[in-house]
Design a protein around this motif. Structure first.
Motif, mmCIF file in Angstrom:
data_model
loop_
_atom_site.group_PDB
_atom_site.id
_atom_site.type_symbol
_atom_site.label_atom_id
_atom_site.label_comp_id
_atom_site.label_asym_id
_atom_site.label_seq_id
_atom_site.Cartn_x
_atom_site.Cartn_y
_atom_site.Cartn_z
ATOM 1 N N LEU A 226 2.746 -4.071 -7.620
ATOM 2 C CA LEU A 226 1.419 -4.007 -7.850
ATOM 3 C C LEU A 226 0.894 -5.688 -8.167
ATOM 4 N N SER B 79 -4.377 3.030 7.694
ATOM 5 C CA SER B 79 -6.323 2.094 7.815
ATOM 6 C C SER B 79 -5.551 0.892 9.165
ATOM 7 N N LYS C 43 1.727 4.586 -3.105
ATOM 8 C CA LYS C 43 -0.080 5.263 -3.261
ATOM 9 C C LYS C 43 -0.697 4.031 -4.168
ATOM 10 N N LEU C 44 0.161 3.109 -4.440
ATOM 11 C CA LEU C 44 -0.836 1.764 -4.736
ATOM 12 C C LEU C 44 -1.853 1.683 -3.502
ATOM 13 N N GLY C 45 -1.798 1.961 -2.828
ATOM 14 C CA GLY C 45 -2.948 1.361 -2.096
ATOM 15 C C GLY C 45 -2.443 -0.492 -1.501
ATOM 16 N N ILE C 46 -1.347 -1.269 -1.891
ATOM 17 C CA ILE C 46 -1.740 -2.970 -1.205
ATOM 18 C C ILE C 46 -1.488 -2.600 0.440
ATOM 19 N N ALA D 109 -0.829 -9.123 -1.985
ATOM 20 C CA ALA D 109 -0.039 -9.722 -0.664
ATOM 21 C C ALA D 109 1.138 -10.817 -0.574
ATOM 22 N N GLN E 222 0.709 -6.495 4.392
ATOM 23 C CA GLN E 222 -0.310 -7.817 4.038
ATOM 24 C C GLN E 222 -1.330 -8.028 2.394
ATOM 25 N N GLY E 223 -1.153 -6.768 2.247
ATOM 26 C CA GLY E 223 -2.308 -6.678 1.084
ATOM 27 C C GLY E 223 -4.045 -6.329 0.966
ATOM 28 N N PHE E 224 -3.832 -5.817 3.142
ATOM 29 C CA PHE E 224 -4.808 -6.104 3.027
ATOM 30 C C PHE E 224 -5.428 -4.440 3.249
ATOM 31 N N GLY E 225 -5.348 -3.574 2.520
ATOM 32 C CA GLY E 225 -5.381 -2.046 2.272
ATOM 33 C C GLY E 225 -4.373 -1.193 2.488
ATOM 34 N N GLY E 226 -3.968 -0.663 2.781
ATOM 35 C CA GLY E 226 -2.847 0.693 3.631
ATOM 36 C C GLY E 226 -2.354 1.512 3.187
ATOM 37 N N ARG E 227 -1.060 2.430 3.363
ATOM 38 C CA ARG E 227 -0.339 2.938 3.126
ATOM 39 C C ARG E 227 1.339 2.739 3.106
#
Lengths: 280, 185
Positions: free
Chosen positions: A176, A41, A233-236, A180, A239-244
């Motif tokens: 989950l 990301s 794999k959750l994708g958080i 963030a 900082q929770g902005f999305g990513g691996r």
């Protein structure tokens, strides 16, 4: 019998407070660099690059990595052949915290009464866990614990029938639901077994293990690996902005427990995973 | 990464309408710190019918409690604290004209609704990157509740303070978007 003056404990704790808040451990740094290389990301990668820059500024300027310089949590291993002289053991530690937080320009984040909420002004009292061990030395580990990640932690008294699948579900869901809030990428400390309070304590202790180390029991080493994969794999993401990269590591500690009980604790730790130790 | 958008406080509706989730921004101007205890006092003041110690119209509140400044520095390390603890208070302040908030973590449905209704915005700053965070703060002074120590309200003059748009005035949420885009479960 070896005599140790408690003033030595004060000066050691003072230094640990500052060092822990200025210098992140090499193990954590290495894992953050690896995550930066792998992060897909663009926002996540940018976050990690700023985290890396922050680490460098803290080291060079000797300023705290995070403004939340934590509640001072200490794990002390006190050799049974040590005789402490010159004052009170607990007060010696608190004085070290007092001096370290003052001279290091660290934030005072402790309120004396949880309902009245008036700041104690010097970050005391510390939380101290003491084990009496063989030998004539004192080992002190200091881990300043931030509130943001601590607030996302949880103990669950599960039924033994929940088994390992219950543990997996609880840990992954806890991460989950935290999103963030605990400042990902996080380190996830998991305590399995013991009693209600022991379980939480070993989850905290698990956070002290070097990142990159594996559990000595291959079964739990595999479980740590599986949990880390599931969490990432959750994708958080950073900082929770999305990513691996949601977690840097999962560390498990286990303890025998009652035939009726199956306590599981998750202690969350932000990427500023601070702890320093000294042997006197 | 796209070029960050440069914005200046106080924020107008026009500027806010141009912000979308995931946008990187560089904020310049004046922002105010306030966290748990300061929010409690602000709301209590409003309940008593008193004027607030700070005029929040068009302003940004930064949920943060800095470390003490070293000699010669305007401020110590500073980064965002977790925002949900301010959720019970935020809609009231937004109604009073607050336009922006900087913090980290999810907001409640009530806050997101207030952001939409009153054309406001919620930014995320990087938690735990507080030595870096202090670099964009040029001046800091107490404006209220100094007795709260790290929780006092401070007026910060910032230049190019980096943040990311988390909740925009269109109801978007970067955290939900991120999970959708990168989640594999």
């Amino acid at each position: 019998m070896r005599e140790i003056d408690v003033s030595g404990i004060t000066s050691a704790v003072k230094k640990l407070c500052m060092d822990a808040n200025f210098y992140l451990g090499d193990d954590v740094k290495k894992r953050i660099y690896e995550c930066y290389e792998k992060e897909e990301s663009p926002t996540g990668k940018d976050v990690l690059s700023q985290i890396i820059e922050n680490i460098k500024i803290s080291e060079n300027d000797e300023v705290p990595l995070c403004q939340d310089t934590g509640y001072a949590v200490l794990f002390v291993e006190l050799g049974q052949d040590v005789r402490l002289t010159g004052g009170d053991f607990t007060e010696a530690i608190n004085e070290g915290v007092r001096q370290g937080y003052k001279e290091g320009y660290l934030r005072k984040s402790v309120v004396t009464d949880p309902l009245e909420r008036k700041n104690s002004g010097d970050n005391t009292p510390a939380i101290i866990y003491t084990d009496i061990v063989p030998g004539d030395k004192i080992k002190i580990i200091l881990a300043p614990k931030g509130g943001g990640s601590e607030n996302m932690s949880e103990v669950k008294m599960m039924a033994p029938a929940a088994g390992v699948e219950g543990v997996k579900e609880f840990v992954v869901d806890r991460v989950l639901r935290s999103g963030a809030n605990p400042c990902p990428p996080v380190i996830v400390g998991v305590g399995i077994g013991g009693t209600f309070e022991k379980c939480a304590q070993i989850a905290k202790k698990a956070l002290l293990r070097p990142v990159g180390s594996v559990h000595p029991n291959p079964y739990y080493a595999d479980l740590e690996k599986e949990l880390l994969e599931k969490i990432n794999k959750l994708g958080i993401g950073p900082q929770g902005f999305g990513g691996r990269c949601t977690a840097l590591a999962v560390h498990i500690e286990v303890h025998p427990c009652h035939i009726a009980s199956f306590p599981v604790a998750v202690n969350m730790q932000c990427h500023v995973a601070r702890h320093k130790e000294v042997i006197i | 990464m796209a070029e960050p958008k440069r914005i200046t406080t106080p924020l107008s509706d026009e500027v806010i309408k141009d912000l979308h989730i995931g946008d990187s921004v560089l904020i310049s101007g004046v922002i105010y710190t306030a966290r748990d205890s300061a929010h409690k006092r602000l709301i209590e003041a409003l309940e008593r019918g008193e004027e607030l110690p700070v005029d929040l119209k068009g302003q940004i509140i930064y949920y943060a409690g800095p470390a003490p400044a070293k000699p010669g520095k305007p401020i110590g390390s500073i980064g965002p604290t977790t925002s949900y603890r301010m959720d019970p208070y935020a809609p009231i302040l937004i109604e009073k004209g607050l336009k922006g908030m900087i913090g980290k973590g999810n907001r409640s449905d009530e806050v997101i609704e207030a952001i939409k209704k009153h054309t406001a915005v919620y930014f995320g700053a990087i938690g735990g990157a507080a030595a870096l965070g202090a670099k964009s703060i040029k001046k800091a002074e107490f404006v209220a509740y100094e007795d709260l120590g790290p929780e006092a309200i401070r007026r910060l003059e910032v230049v190019d303070f980096p943040a990311v748009v988390v909740n925009d005035c269109y109801g978007g949420d970067i955290y939900k978007q991120g999970l959708k885009e990168y989640g594999e479960v």
